[in-house]
Scaffold this active site. Structure first.
Site, short mmCIF file in Angstrom:
data_model
loop_
_atom_site.label_atom_id
_atom_site.label_comp_id
_atom_site.label_asym_id
_atom_site.label_seq_id
_atom_site.Cartn_x
_atom_site.Cartn_y
_atom_site.Cartn_z
N ASP A 1 -13.98 43.78 -33.10
CA ASP A 1 -13.74 45.21 -33.27
C ASP A 1 -14.14 45.64 -34.69
O ASP A 1 -14.27 44.81 -35.60
CB ASP A 1 -12.26 45.51 -33.03
CG ASP A 1 -12.04 46.91 -32.47
OD1 ASP A 1 -12.90 47.77 -32.68
OD2 ASP A 1 -10.99 47.12 -31.83
N GLU B 1 -18.54 48.10 -37.52
CA GLU B 1 -19.45 49.01 -38.24
C GLU B 1 -19.27 49.01 -39.76
O GLU B 1 -20.24 49.32 -40.45
CB GLU B 1 -19.31 50.44 -37.67
CG GLU B 1 -18.00 51.10 -37.83
CD GLU B 1 -17.01 50.74 -36.74
OE1 GLU B 1 -15.89 51.23 -36.84
OE2 GLU B 1 -17.34 49.97 -35.83
N ASP C 1 -14.65 54.32 -29.45
CA ASP C 1 -13.42 54.93 -28.96
C ASP C 1 -13.66 56.39 -28.57
O ASP C 1 -13.17 57.33 -29.22
CB ASP C 1 -12.33 54.86 -30.03
CG ASP C 1 -12.00 53.43 -30.43
OD1 ASP C 1 -12.31 52.51 -29.65
OD2 ASP C 1 -11.44 53.23 -31.52
#
Length: 806
Positions: A401, A404, A474
């Protein structure tokens, strides 16, 4: 001998002088030249790939690409000159350069113009990057007025064709930026820069402009069509490994399962209900509090025996992946080791508070910091703890997760953070490539028995070589968001990275305060899971409300039945999907195919943002507007309620140049027109290309429950066809050593003969004998998910060539 050597030296010196006098110098790879105070170098990497480097005159620099792994091949090329125009010609490309102004143009070998640089558009602006004197760099190109281009990564802009826009490219939660575009004319441009970049397309020009660059560095590639360009991009930045078969089954997740009993219980419930499932995902906080963020240990008391948890999942014939992050809490062992080697960055990231309460208590800062994946020692530390803490107990894969990574309360000075490779600004967008790559390479180094599988939230050029599947972040649940995932994923695939997915149902339910009680949301979820059937990964996930099938009712309920139907269809398609994945690995193909890939001559297909091919046979048109809910007002309360009183229709464009079969009815329809397809809640518009040969697998509870010894083979007449059925051990890397088998099916439409070729290759556990149940599809024969009792032909196959007439 010495005199001969001296003579050769003199000749070479004279020729070099002549070439320099002509305005250029020949090199082993191409040419060098200096024009208007700019050094220019053109290099052939292959006959189809050309690298262009530009820098201010006399500037010395060393550029080691993070994305490009291809070493230049020895390429034959010719050089010619006509006036001020210099031409370099390989067997596939002609490159022209104007020796007066430096403008470069690219042509096919047959002299068809593909792309022009804009005249005098290479710009270098002095830039001080934390004390390092460098430049901001930009280059502009001139495209045809009506030229369609694709790519740039996963963008949530709902655009299929990426023209007429300005895009600020810095990796974030829901957008994954790749400075690459592909043209309908059969060429691509990769801008090899990792700093914040602006892509801009207008009537005048198309440009890339990056904050930091010692040089302009881009690659031009031509492949004749989209598949050919993607093949070039993968030649340049890396090939796609095989994923395990189980990754193509159905995956259940949520934010979050709070104990190992809950996690295992979900798998048990699916088994009890008879709903197929291959994977469960454990989300965050199994490590305990936020000061222990990403400790890579089960420090939460509700995960009392992690080895038992993994074993329990495996004993239920399922697989498990687990959340890992790219940041660490101040009380973790990793934090202390990384801090000692200055491999932690200093900017705000998630979580900001040490308290797990919402809203965050900022008077208790978490101290969580992002690590430096550009540092090889930091990547070693990352793997050491992951291997010892989690991989060693048999975890099947990773949910990486915030790759980035999360960057909150952004300040420009945050980019001044120093990494192993210089400022964070200089390498910002390559963060996901480096962290995903570090994990992948470390796992490969210690194990060949388990294929690397990394589900991750961000990507950069070249990441396809690391066994990663990128999800679109998300996203907030809405019909618009559902539609945007289609064009976003397709453009991502057109960058050469074939594996992607989205949170089925959307992550946040902000627009649905009544959550699963809202009929509009239940319909949206059903349509999203139908879309998920035809994605490289089928994964349900989100927050605010659980998404397991049993949250939507019980067997017999309309929504429950529609969800079950979708999951079971996915499993029947597994032989087709796994063979398509082999085509990606072996032949540089693409699984989710924008219509430009197969119908580039059909202008009506080029900008369609809600249809695509899944594999090379199935045309998919997800329903992206509500049909079966309406508003019900009772006093001050407004509620969306179900309304199935009338079956609604979805408009579908069938590309021209072929005939199509309705997957559900067997109806044959000519292409080149729009049709209105009835779309009851349990049906997604789905069409099969004429000439297709499709294997349909057995009904199973998990991917490997039954052998493929009794496959249904559907033939769709109307054109000649070919399909290669690929099989191996479904995991491990033995396929790289040739341990697999293929069976080629050929359909001759004129003679109505199906030839099943001789089996090639072998692997442990391979079926020596099997049945193929042949169906020639029509409105009267096998369609949809029906399993027929009587087949047109039943072939007892033992590996030898067989031909049957239908």
């Amino acid at each position: 001998m010495f005199r001969r050597y001296i003579l050769i030296v003199i000749i070479v010196t004279v020729l070099t002088g002549i070439l320099q006098a002509q305005g250029y110098q020949k090199t082993d790879l191409g040419i060098k030249s200096t024009i208007n105070a700019i050094d220019v170098e053109i290099q052939f990497y292959t006959p189809s790939i050309v690298r262009v480097l530009k820098s201010p005159e006399g500037r010395t620099y060393e550029k080691n690409s993070l994305s490009v792994i291809l070493e230049p091949e020895k390429t034959d090329f010719e050089i010619s000159r006509s006036g001020d125009e210099l031409s370099l010609i390989s067997k596939n490309i002609k490159v022209n350069m104007d020796l007066k102004n430096g403008k470069i143009s690219f042509f096919t070998f047959s002299r068809k113009l593909l792309l022009n640089e804009k005249k005098d558009s290479a710009v270098f602006t002095d830039f001080d990057d934390t004390g390092v004197k460098t430049y901001s760099v930009s280059q502009s190109f001139v495209l045809d007025k009506d030229e369609s281009i694709y790519g740039l990564g996963i963008l949530q802009n709902g655009k299929m064709v990426q023209r007429n826009q300005k895009v600020y490219m810095v990796q974030n939660n829901t957008q994954d930026y790749i400075p690459f575009f592909l043209s309908v004319k059969g060429y691509g441009i990769f801008w090899d820069n990792y700093s914040p970049t602006v892509f801009e397309d207008s009537r005048e020009s198309t440009s890339f402009k990056s904050d930091v660059g010692d040089c302009i560095d881009y690659y031009f590639m031509t492949g004749g069509n989209a598949d050919g360009v993607i093949a070039c991009m993968r030649d340049l930045t890396g090939q796609v490994p095989m994923f395990p078969l189980w990754t193509y089954g159905y995956w259940q997740s949520k934010e979050r399962y709070k104990s190992q009993d809950e996690t295992v219980g979900v798998v048990k419930k699916y088994r009890e209900l008879g709903i197929p499932l291959d994977g469960i995902i454990q989300d965050w906080q199994y490590w305990g509090n936020n000061y222990l963020w990403n400790a890579m240990e089960f420090l939460n008391v509700d995960f009392y025996n992690p080895q038992k948890m993994v074993d329990d999942v495996h004993n239920l014939n399922a697989h498990m992946i687990i959340s890992i992050w790219n940041s660490f809490g101040p009380k973790t062992k990793q934090y202390k080791e990384l801090d000692e080697i200055n491999a932690l960055m200093d900017f705000q990231t998630w979580p900001q508070s040490g308290s797990q309460k919402w809203p965050p208590r900022m008077d208790y800062p978490s101290g969580v910091r992002v690590y430096d994946p550009y540092n090889p020692k930091a990547r070693d530390i990352y793997w050491k703890y992951l291997n010892n803490g989690i991989f060693s107990i048999g975890m099947d894969g990773w949910w990486m997760d915030s790759s980035e990574p999360d960057h909150l309360n952004f300040k420009p000075s945050d980019l001044d953070n120093q990494t192993w490779l210089g400022s964070f600004r200089k390498v910002r967008n390559a963060f996901p490539l480096m962290t995903v790559g570090g994990l992948s390479e470390h796992q490969r180094a210690v194990s060949s028995d388990k294929r690397v599988f990394i589900l991750t939230r961000s990507a950069f050029a070249g990441q396809q070589r690391f066994g990663a599947n990128t999800w679109s972040g998300d996203v907030v649940s809405s019909w618009k968001a559902l539609r945007n995932q289609i064009s976003g994923g397709l453009n991502f695939s057109l960058c050469g990275i074939p594996h992607w997915n989205s949170d089925i149902g959307g992550f946040f339910l902000w627009e649905y305060p009544k959550k699963l009680e809202d009929a509009d949301y239940r319909e949206l979820y059903t349509r999203w899971i139908q879309f998920g059937v035809f994605c490289p990964m089928m994964r349900s996930h989100g927050t605010d409300a659980p998404r397991e099938i049993y949250q939507f009712g019980k067997k017999g309920d309309r929504i429950y039945n529609a969800i079950e139907k979708s999951i079971k269809l996915r499993y029947r398609l597994l032989p087709y999907i796994y063979s398509a994945s082999w085509d990606v690995t072996a032949n540089q193909s693409t699984m989710t195919r924008a219509l430009v890939m197969d119908f580039s001559n059909d202008k009506d297909a080029l900008d369609i943002d809600n249809e695509y091919l899944f594999g090379k046979s199935l045309l998919v048109c997800p329903v992206t507007t509500p049909m079966y809910s309406k508003k019900h007002i009772q006093g001050k309360d407004t509620t969306n309620v179900e309304d199935f009183s009338k079956v609604k229709k979805e408009e579908v464009y069938l590309p021209k140049g072929t005939e199509w079969y309705d997957f559900w009815t067997g109806e044959k329809i000519s292409g080149g027109r729009k049709v209105s397809k009835e779309a009851p809640i349990d049906v997604i518009p789905l069409y099969v290309r004429a000439g297709s040969i499709m294997p349909m697998g057995p009904e199973v509870q998990y991917a490997t429950e039954k052998k493929w010894d009794n496959l249904e083979i559907r033939v769709y007449p109307g054109a000649d066809g070919k399909f290669v059925l690929y099989e191996d051990e479904f995991d491990n890397y033995n396929y790289e050593k040739g341990v697999y088998s293929t069976i080629t099916f050929l359909w001759d439409d004129a003679s109505k003969e199906l030839t099943i070729g001789e089996r090639k290759g072998s692997f442990p556990g391979m079926l020596d004998a099997r049945k193929f149940n042949i169906v020639k599809v029509s409105t009267k024969a096998s369609t949809g998910m029906k399993v027929v009792d009587k087949y047109e032909k039943v072939v007892d196959y033992k590996g030898d060539k067989v031909t049957v007439r239908l």
